[in-house]
Design an enzyme around this catalytic site. Structure first.
Site, PDB file in Angstrom:
ATOM      1  N   TYR A   1     -22.984 -29.569 -24.647  1.00  0.00           N
ATOM      2  CA  TYR A   1     -23.064 -28.215 -25.203  1.00  0.00           C
ATOM      3  C   TYR A   1     -22.000 -28.030 -26.283  1.00  0.00           C
ATOM      4  O   TYR A   1     -22.265 -27.489 -27.360  1.00  0.00           O
ATOM      5  CB  TYR A   1     -22.867 -27.190 -24.084  1.00  0.00           C
ATOM      6  CG  TYR A   1     -22.896 -25.747 -24.536  1.00  0.00           C
ATOM      7  CD1 TYR A   1     -24.105 -25.065 -24.673  1.00  0.00           C
ATOM      8  CD2 TYR A   1     -21.710 -25.053 -24.819  1.00  0.00           C
ATOM      9  CE1 TYR A   1     -24.128 -23.740 -25.082  1.00  0.00           C
ATOM     10  CE2 TYR A   1     -21.729 -23.728 -25.226  1.00  0.00           C
ATOM     11  CZ  TYR A   1     -22.949 -23.077 -25.360  1.00  0.00           C
ATOM     12  OH  TYR A   1     -22.969 -21.763 -25.773  1.00  0.00           O
ATOM     13  N   SER A  28     -20.005 -20.724 -30.934  1.00  0.00           N
ATOM     14  CA  SER A  28     -19.379 -20.490 -29.639  1.00  0.00           C
ATOM     15  C   SER A  28     -17.896 -20.819 -29.740  1.00  0.00           C
ATOM     16  O   SER A  28     -17.473 -21.543 -30.659  1.00  0.00           O
ATOM     17  CB  SER A  28     -20.027 -21.383 -28.572  1.00  0.00           C
ATOM     18  OG  SER A  28     -19.306 -21.377 -27.356  1.00  0.00           O
TER      19      SER A  28
END
Length: 255
Positions: A159, A146
């Protein structure tokens, strides 16, 4: 006209978390370039619906509904695929989740869930598949990282931690397994319109911020990840290893 460097005919790809969103888009993209597909997730009905959509377009598709956060289930599931369906040539570790809340209020159970879903699953499935690939002397593993492998935003620190770990686990997999003929890389998406991001897509304030923050000036569409996946799954990337490819409209390059 065919392009041999990007031709996936004769290969088989397992894509985790592929009943919708990025996982389904990548599965469809690999199928369109000739790969047989194995869809994975925990909801059998959603998997079957996704599989039927691909089959109706003429693609070869199977489903496997093992839980990627369960080490024993992963071993059984991967071994069953290898025995009953065929060798896994390409693995895309896509399964993931998000939970947003200020770090000082972040629940411990959600922390554990994020670790299991976003990083332990990459280790579990990657290891189980690699054991078969090593014996064959070849294989492609693509982990989904990501922009949060590099950047942080308020409310998603855990996250961010998991996606940073995915980037470094990709490097570690390369360091251990490249000698056996495997290529292990990662794709790091920026902000894409997916069910995981729907609340952000629906927020006028966030979308305005994102469009101003991203050099490309917009959200990404999941189909725009397919080219990167095909490249990393195909012969074209035979000497690319341990790399994280950012597909983010330039957001990681600009302040």
């Amino acid at each position: 006209m065919t392009f041999p460097l990007f031709d996936l005919s004769g290969s088989r790809a397992l894509v985790t978390g592929s009943s919708q969103g990025i996982g389904f888009a990548l599965a469809r993209g690999l199928a369109e370039h000739g790969a047989a597909i194995i869809l994975n997730g925990r909801d059998r009905d959603k998997l079957e619906n996704a599989a039927q959509s691909l089959r109706s377009a003429g693609h070869e598709v199977s489903v496997s509904d093992f839980d990627v956060t369960d080490h024993a289930a992963v071993g059984r599931g991967v071994n069953a695929i290898e025995k009953d369906i065929g060798p896994i040539d390409i693995l895309i570790n896509n399964a993931g989740m998000q939970f947003r809340t200020p770090l000082e209020d972040f629940p411990a159970d959600r922390w554990e869930q994020l670790l299991e879903t976003n990083i332990s699953s990459v280790f579990y499935v990657g290891q189980a598949v690699a054991r078969h690939m090593i014996g064959r002397g070849r294989g492609k593993i693509i982990n989904i990282a990501s922009v949060q492998s590099e950047l942080a935003r308020p409310g998603i620190a855990p996250y961010t931690a998991t996606k940073g770990a995915v980037k470094n686990l990709t490097r570690g997999m390369c360091t251990d397994w490249a000698r056996y003929g495997l290529q292990i890389n990662a794709i790091a998406p920026g902000y894409f319109k997916t069910p995981l991001n729907q609340a952000l897509v629906d927020s006028t304030e966030f979308s305005s911020w994102l469009e101003n923050r991203t050099p490309a000036g917009r959200w990404g569409n999941v189909e725009e990840l397919v080219g990167a996946a095909v490249f990393l799954a195909a012969r074209a990337s035979s000497f690319v290893n341990g790399h994280t490819l950012y597909v983010d409209g330039g957001i990681t390059t600009s302040l």
